[in-house]
Design a protein around this motif. Structure first.
Motif, short mmCIF file in Angstrom:
data_model
loop_
_atom_site.label_atom_id
_atom_site.label_comp_id
_atom_site.label_asym_id
_atom_site.label_seq_id
_atom_site.Cartn_x
_atom_site.Cartn_y
_atom_site.Cartn_z
N ASP A 176 52.25 49.87 43.68
CA ASP A 176 52.50 48.59 44.35
C ASP A 176 52.25 48.64 45.84
N THR A 223 51.64 45.53 48.60
CA THR A 223 52.78 45.27 49.48
C THR A 223 52.34 45.28 50.94
N ILE A 248 60.04 44.44 44.08
CA ILE A 248 58.84 43.67 43.78
C ILE A 248 59.25 42.51 42.90
N ILE A 283 52.03 40.96 41.32
CA ILE A 283 52.99 41.02 42.42
C ILE A 283 52.97 39.68 43.14
N CYS A 333 57.75 40.61 47.71
CA CYS A 333 58.47 41.85 47.91
C CYS A 333 59.53 41.66 48.98
#
Length: 153
Positions: free
Chosen positions: A14, A18, A59, A66, A69
């Motif tokens: 991730d 992010t 997340i 995604i 976050c």
């Protein structure tokens, strides 16, 4: 979008998305590393967060993608009768998922996590230039009760 959004803790896979979300606003473009790939400093920070039980990087997953976050930090303290506090940081919604209420869901999730931990206070900061973000947090019940000061090193 077919399924309900879910929260999970971030994993290594991730990290790049992010970081892209952190870069995707006017302030992020000024203060985040803009080169391709994952800068080693981001990797070191992710590893430190991952190891620390008082740090959680969440997340928001929507249909396997995604959508957002945020980072939640638990801080022990002597004030307020030894109360723990939680700090919500780096709330970001991916540009493809904005205006769907996901920011609210993330902050509410952070508040629920803080309650579950027994925290007596949830705090956050937002850059003064982010007027919309400040109004958003105020609508969620946050109050500008203190002056926050920072020193860049």
């Amino acid at each position: 979008m077919n399924s309900e959004p879910t929260f999970r803790e971030a994993v290594q896979e991730d990290l790049e998305t992010t970081i892209e979300m952190l870069r995707d606003d006017p302030l992020g473009q000024l203060r985040e590393h803009m080169g391709g790939g994952i800068h080693p400093d981001y990797q070191a920070a992710f590893d430190a967060i991952d190891r620390d039980p008082c740090q959680r990087l969440f997340i928001l997953d929507v249909d396997g993608r995604i959508a957002g976050c945020y980072q939640l930090t638990f801080v022990p303290g002597l004030s307020r009768k030894g109360s723990w506090r939680a700090m919500i940081e780096s709330v970001r919604v991916h540009s493809e998922f904005r205006d769907a209420g996901y920011g609210r869901q993330m902050v509410e999730h952070g508040i629920a996590q803080a309650r579950a931990k027994g925290c007596g206070l949830v705090q956050l900061t937002s850059d003064k230039s982010r007027k919309d973000a400040i109004r958003f947090y105020e609508r969620l019940g946050f109050v500008a009760s203190h002056e926050g000061l920072k020193l860049n090193l």
